[in-house]
Write a protein that holds these residues in place. Structure first.
Motif, PDB file in Angstrom:
ATOM      1  N   HIS A 177       0.938  -0.864   0.196  1.00 52.56           N
ATOM      2  CA  HIS A 177       0.144  -0.345   0.198  1.00 52.56           C
ATOM      3  C   HIS A 177       0.900   1.060   0.187  1.00 52.56           C
ATOM      4  O   HIS A 177       1.323   1.033   0.860  1.00 52.56           O
ATOM      5  CB  HIS A 177      -1.374  -0.179   1.560  1.00 52.56           C
ATOM      6  N   THR A 178       0.875   1.775  -1.002  1.00 52.42           N
ATOM      7  CA  THR A 178       2.073   3.369  -1.116  1.00 52.42           C
ATOM      8  C   THR A 178       1.322   4.901  -1.298  1.00 52.42           C
ATOM      9  O   THR A 178       0.596   4.546  -2.329  1.00 52.42           O
ATOM     10  CB  THR A 178       2.681   2.548  -2.360  1.00 52.42           C
ATOM     11  N   ARG A 179       1.712   5.382  -1.161  1.00 49.46           N
ATOM     12  CA  ARG A 179       1.495   7.097  -1.084  1.00 49.46           C
ATOM     13  C   ARG A 179       2.547   7.042  -1.857  1.00 49.46           C
ATOM     14  O   ARG A 179       3.993   7.093  -2.244  1.00 49.46           O
ATOM     15  CB  ARG A 179       1.506   8.209  -0.198  1.00 49.46           C
ATOM     16  N   MET A 180       2.522   8.145  -2.875  1.00 54.38           N
ATOM     17  CA  MET A 180       3.189   8.400  -4.083  1.00 54.38           C
ATOM     18  C   MET A 180       2.738   9.577  -4.948  1.00 54.38           C
ATOM     19  O   MET A 180       2.232  10.470  -4.753  1.00 54.38           O
ATOM     20  CB  MET A 180       3.301   7.110  -5.163  1.00 54.38           C
ATOM     21  N   ARG A 184       4.220   1.478   2.896  1.00 54.72           N
ATOM     22  CA  ARG A 184       3.339   0.354   3.984  1.00 54.72           C
ATOM     23  C   ARG A 184       4.083  -0.708   4.341  1.00 54.72           C
ATOM     24  O   ARG A 184       3.411  -1.700   3.256  1.00 54.72           O
ATOM     25  CB  ARG A 184       1.863   1.178   4.014  1.00 54.72           C
ATOM     26  N   GLY A 185       5.241  -0.682   4.974  1.00 59.95           N
ATOM     27  CA  GLY A 185       5.149  -2.217   5.415  1.00 59.95           C
ATOM     28  C   GLY A 185       4.075  -2.789   5.542  1.00 59.95           C
ATOM     29  O   GLY A 185       3.126  -3.189   6.089  1.00 59.95           O
ATOM     30  N   ASP A 186       4.400  -4.482   4.707  1.00 57.78           N
ATOM     31  CA  ASP A 186       3.551  -5.486   5.575  1.00 57.78           C
ATOM     32  C   ASP A 186       2.806  -6.654   6.457  1.00 57.78           C
ATOM     33  O   ASP A 186       2.844  -7.286   6.111  1.00 57.78           O
ATOM     34  CB  ASP A 186       3.224  -6.299   3.865  1.00 57.78           C
ATOM     35  N   VAL A 187       4.424  -6.098   7.349  1.00 56.08           N
ATOM     36  CA  VAL A 187       4.295  -7.057   8.451  1.00 56.08           C
ATOM     37  C   VAL A 187       3.814  -6.022   9.710  1.00 56.08           C
ATOM     38  O   VAL A 187       3.581  -5.100   9.581  1.00 56.08           O
ATOM     39  CB  VAL A 187       5.985  -7.820   8.870  1.00 56.08           C
ATOM     40  N   GLU A 198       3.472  -6.352  13.519  1.00 53.70           N
ATOM     41  CA  GLU A 198       4.311  -6.519  15.278  1.00 53.70           C
ATOM     42  C   GLU A 198       2.953  -6.055  15.980  1.00 53.70           C
ATOM     43  O   GLU A 198       3.038  -4.942  16.327  1.00 53.70           O
ATOM     44  CB  GLU A 198       5.537  -5.995  15.098  1.00 53.70           C
ATOM     45  N   MET A 199       1.953  -6.707  16.645  1.00 56.89           N
ATOM     46  CA  MET A 199       0.627  -6.060  17.817  1.00 56.89           C
ATOM     47  C   MET A 199      -0.051  -4.755  17.035  1.00 56.89           C
ATOM     48  O   MET A 199       0.215  -4.051  18.089  1.00 56.89           O
ATOM     49  CB  MET A 199       1.770  -5.988  18.685  1.00 56.89           C
ATOM     50  N   GLY A 200       0.489  -5.036  15.668  1.00 57.19           N
ATOM     51  CA  GLY A 200      -0.932  -3.213  14.964  1.00 57.19           C
ATOM     52  C   GLY A 200       0.425  -2.398  15.103  1.00 57.19           C
ATOM     53  O   GLY A 200      -0.146  -2.146  14.258  1.00 57.19           O
ATOM     54  N   ALA A 201       1.974  -3.282  14.631  1.00 55.13           N
ATOM     55  CA  ALA A 201       2.583  -1.950  14.697  1.00 55.13           C
ATOM     56  C   ALA A 201       3.462  -2.019  13.061  1.00 55.13           C
ATOM     57  O   ALA A 201       3.382  -3.389  13.070  1.00 55.13           O
ATOM     58  CB  ALA A 201       3.948  -2.025  15.400  1.00 55.13           C
ATOM     59  N   ALA A 202       2.711  -1.615  12.116  1.00 56.23           N
ATOM     60  CA  ALA A 202       3.480  -2.430  10.478  1.00 56.23           C
ATOM     61  C   ALA A 202       4.938  -2.144  10.867  1.00 56.23           C
ATOM     62  O   ALA A 202       5.799  -1.620  10.805  1.00 56.23           O
ATOM     63  CB  ALA A 202       2.600  -0.813   9.546  1.00 56.23           C
ATOM     64  N   ARG A 203       5.503  -2.386  10.060  1.00 54.50           N
ATOM     65  CA  ARG A 203       7.374  -3.435   9.792  1.00 54.50           C
ATOM     66  C   ARG A 203       6.700  -3.938   8.387  1.00 54.50           C
ATOM     67  O   ARG A 203       6.247  -4.558   8.171  1.00 54.50           O
ATOM     68  CB  ARG A 203       7.407  -4.145  10.767  1.00 54.50           C
ATOM     69  N   PHE A 204       8.758  -3.897   8.140  1.00 59.64           N
ATOM     70  CA  PHE A 204       8.688  -4.439   6.689  1.00 59.64           C
ATOM     71  C   PHE A 204       9.275  -5.787   6.996  1.00 59.64           C
ATOM     72  O   PHE A 204       9.279  -6.923   5.615  1.00 59.64           O
ATOM     73  CB  PHE A 204       9.602  -3.706   6.242  1.00 59.64           C
ATOM     74  N   PHE A 205       9.264  -6.325   7.964  1.00 57.62           N
ATOM     75  CA  PHE A 205       9.883  -7.879   8.304  1.00 57.62           C
ATOM     76  C   PHE A 205       9.788  -8.118   9.642  1.00 57.62           C
ATOM     77  O   PHE A 205       9.966  -7.758  10.479  1.00 57.62           O
ATOM     78  CB  PHE A 205      11.332  -8.172   7.426  1.00 57.62           C
ATOM     79  N   ARG A 206       9.784  -9.307   9.966  1.00 56.00           N
ATOM     80  CA  ARG A 206       9.077 -10.175  11.020  1.00 56.00           C
ATOM     81  C   ARG A 206      10.671  -9.942  12.222  1.00 56.00           C
ATOM     82  O   ARG A 206      11.608 -10.506  11.388  1.00 56.00           O
ATOM     83  CB  ARG A 206       8.957 -11.766  11.002  1.00 56.00           C
ATOM     84  N   ARG A 207      10.611  -9.972  13.381  1.00 52.40           N
ATOM     85  CA  ARG A 207      11.630 -10.311  14.038  1.00 52.40           C
ATOM     86  C   ARG A 207      10.821 -10.989  15.266  1.00 52.40           C
ATOM     87  O   ARG A 207       9.708 -11.174  15.372  1.00 52.40           O
ATOM     88  CB  ARG A 207      12.075  -8.655  15.000  1.00 52.40           C
TER      89      ARG A 207
END
Length: 208
Positions: free
Chosen positions: A7-10, A50-53, A55-64
């Protein structure tokens, strides 16, 4: 199309002005740095995904799996996905050099993409990155300008790790600038000024 990976803003660039990719930190979104990116270079295009992951509702780009402990398999997935996304957008604006910056988690995915695909970006800004592994050599980064920023008391991205990343990038032949402040993980005005200085310098023509 890979441009639909996120999902992107451009905003399209004006003429051959740079195309700037802006990558948010954990809990941010496509709006976090959009206005800031618009002001970095006159006429610049901005691509802010927007990150696609979650983490408890917080957007990220990869998991940890914990603070500073990355899911390396998911990082590999995310790196390939982001690289394809960037490449597709670059194809849409072939006359514009591609610049990118990211903060925290955004800086980490950007660093991973930069290492995997050094051909994608002419200039990179890594703001409070944490790369908890020893990267392999990437000599193709020799023509890349890399700004790295950090807080001297950052508990999330420890300064020794940041300096190690800067030393690694310098060893690849990249043109590296390291800017630090006395605080922690927060962004400070001097970092924004440094990024604007790096991005505002006249670019070399494509193919030069």
């Amino acid at each position: 199309m890979s441009r639909e990976n996120y999902h992107t803003r451009m905003q399209a660039p004006s003429g051959n002005a740079p195309l700037i990719f802006a990558l948010h930190g954990t809990g941010g979104d496509e709006h976090q740095f959009f206005a800031f990116a618009q002001g970095l270079v006159p006429g610049a295009g901005v691509i802010s995904p927007r990150g696609d992951v979650s983490e408890m509702g917080a957007a990220r780009f990869f998991r940890r799996t914990g603070e500073g402990v990355y899911d390396m398999d998911d990082l590999a997935r995310a790196t390939a996905k982001m690289a394809a996304f960037v490449e597709d957008w670059k194809t849409a604006f072939p006359g514009s050099p591609a610049y990118a910056f990211g903060y925290s988690n955004g800086a980490n995915i950007l660093a991973a993409v930069m290492m995997a695909r050094p051909d994608l970006f002419a200039r990179v800004g890594l703001m409070h990155p944490l790369i908890p592994w020893d990267p392999a050599p990437v000599p193709a980064l020799a023509s890349t300008r890399i700004l790295i920023t950090a807080g001297e008391r950052d508990p999330i991205g420890p300064l020794p790790r940041t300096k190690a990343l800067a030393d690694w990038a310098h060893a690849q032949g990249a043109r590296v600038r390291l800017v630090t402040h006395e605080g922690g993980h927060e962004l400070r005005p001097e970092e924004a000024v440094a990024l604007q200085e790096e991005f505002a310098q006249a670019p070399q023509p494509i193919g030069a």
